[in-house]
Design a protein around this motif. Structure first.
Motif, PDB file in Angstrom:
ATOM      1  N   TRP A  36      28.643  -8.309  -1.631  1.00 36.40           N
ATOM      2  CA  TRP A  36      27.866  -8.825  -0.292  1.00 36.40           C
ATOM      3  C   TRP A  36      26.940  -9.606  -0.516  1.00 36.40           C
ATOM      4  N   GLN A  37      26.537  -9.949  -1.967  1.00 39.96           N
ATOM      5  CA  GLN A  37      25.502 -10.897  -2.008  1.00 39.96           C
ATOM      6  C   GLN A  37      26.183 -12.242  -2.199  1.00 39.96           C
ATOM      7  N   THR A  38      27.584 -12.131  -2.941  1.00 37.33           N
ATOM      8  CA  THR A  38      28.360 -13.301  -2.925  1.00 37.33           C
ATOM      9  C   THR A  38      28.727 -13.750  -1.503  1.00 37.33           C
ATOM     10  N   ALA A  39      29.232 -13.063  -0.721  1.00 41.31           N
ATOM     11  CA  ALA A  39      29.540 -13.229   0.709  1.00 41.31           C
ATOM     12  C   ALA A  39      28.567 -14.025   1.394  1.00 41.31           C
ATOM     13  N   LEU A  40      27.042 -13.204   1.315  1.00 43.98           N
ATOM     14  CA  LEU A  40      26.171 -13.944   2.072  1.00 43.98           C
ATOM     15  C   LEU A  40      25.801 -15.327   1.235  1.00 43.98           C
ATOM     16  N   ARG A  41      25.856 -15.396   0.123  1.00 42.34           N
ATOM     17  CA  ARG A  41      25.597 -16.805  -0.683  1.00 42.34           C
ATOM     18  C   ARG A  41      26.772 -17.731   0.013  1.00 42.34           C
ATOM     19  N   THR A  42      27.835 -17.403   0.118  1.00 40.99           N
ATOM     20  CA  THR A  42      28.785 -18.366   0.579  1.00 40.99           C
ATOM     21  C   THR A  42      28.653 -18.594   2.136  1.00 40.99           C
ATOM     22  N   ALA A  43      28.341 -17.701   2.853  1.00 39.91           N
ATOM     23  CA  ALA A  43      28.066 -17.754   4.268  1.00 39.91           C
ATOM     24  C   ALA A  43      26.803 -18.866   4.495  1.00 39.91           C
ATOM     25  N   THR A  44      25.906 -18.778   3.743  1.00 40.94           N
ATOM     26  CA  THR A  44      24.512 -19.498   3.416  1.00 40.94           C
ATOM     27  C   THR A  44      24.995 -20.838   3.381  1.00 40.94           C
ATOM     28  N   THR A  45      25.805 -21.058   2.499  1.00 33.87           N
ATOM     29  CA  THR A  45      26.193 -22.523   2.105  1.00 33.87           C
ATOM     30  C   THR A  45      27.340 -23.083   3.350  1.00 33.87           C
ATOM     31  N   VAL A  46      28.114 -22.305   3.803  1.00 33.73           N
ATOM     32  CA  VAL A  46      28.814 -22.794   4.904  1.00 33.73           C
ATOM     33  C   VAL A  46      27.833 -23.194   6.161  1.00 33.73           C
TER      34      VAL A  46
END
Length: 92
Positions: A36-46
């Protein structure tokens, strides 16, 4: 006796002369683990990129002079007193 057929042009055609068939099953490639940390980091970047592009588009629209900073549209094609639907119809 085993009968082997292959599909050609939408029809099944027998394959003559086949004496044996060997099937090999391979393991599928492992699915990468997404935390979920990786997904959150990707979503934040997007989302940051999306915000940047929306702000860029907003500045471009405001530079036309047709929209102010609060988003109000300024129409220049008719006087302020005139209806956006054109002049009133005359009664006959």
């Amino acid at each position: 006796m085993i009968r082997i057929e292959i599909e050609q042009d939408g029809e099944w055609v027998p394959v003559d002369g086949v004496r044996s068939v060997e099937l090999h099953q391979t393991e599928p490639d492992p699915v990468p683990v997404v935390t979920w940390q990786t997904a959150l980091r990707t979503a934040t970047t997007v989302m940051a990129e999306l915000i940047r592009r929306i702000e860029q588009a907003s500045r471009a629209v405001q530079s036309t002079g047709l929209v102010d900073e609060s988003g109000n549209v300024h129409r220049r094609d008719r006087p302020a007193w005139q209806s956006p639907y054109g002049p009133p119809h005359r009664r006959r």
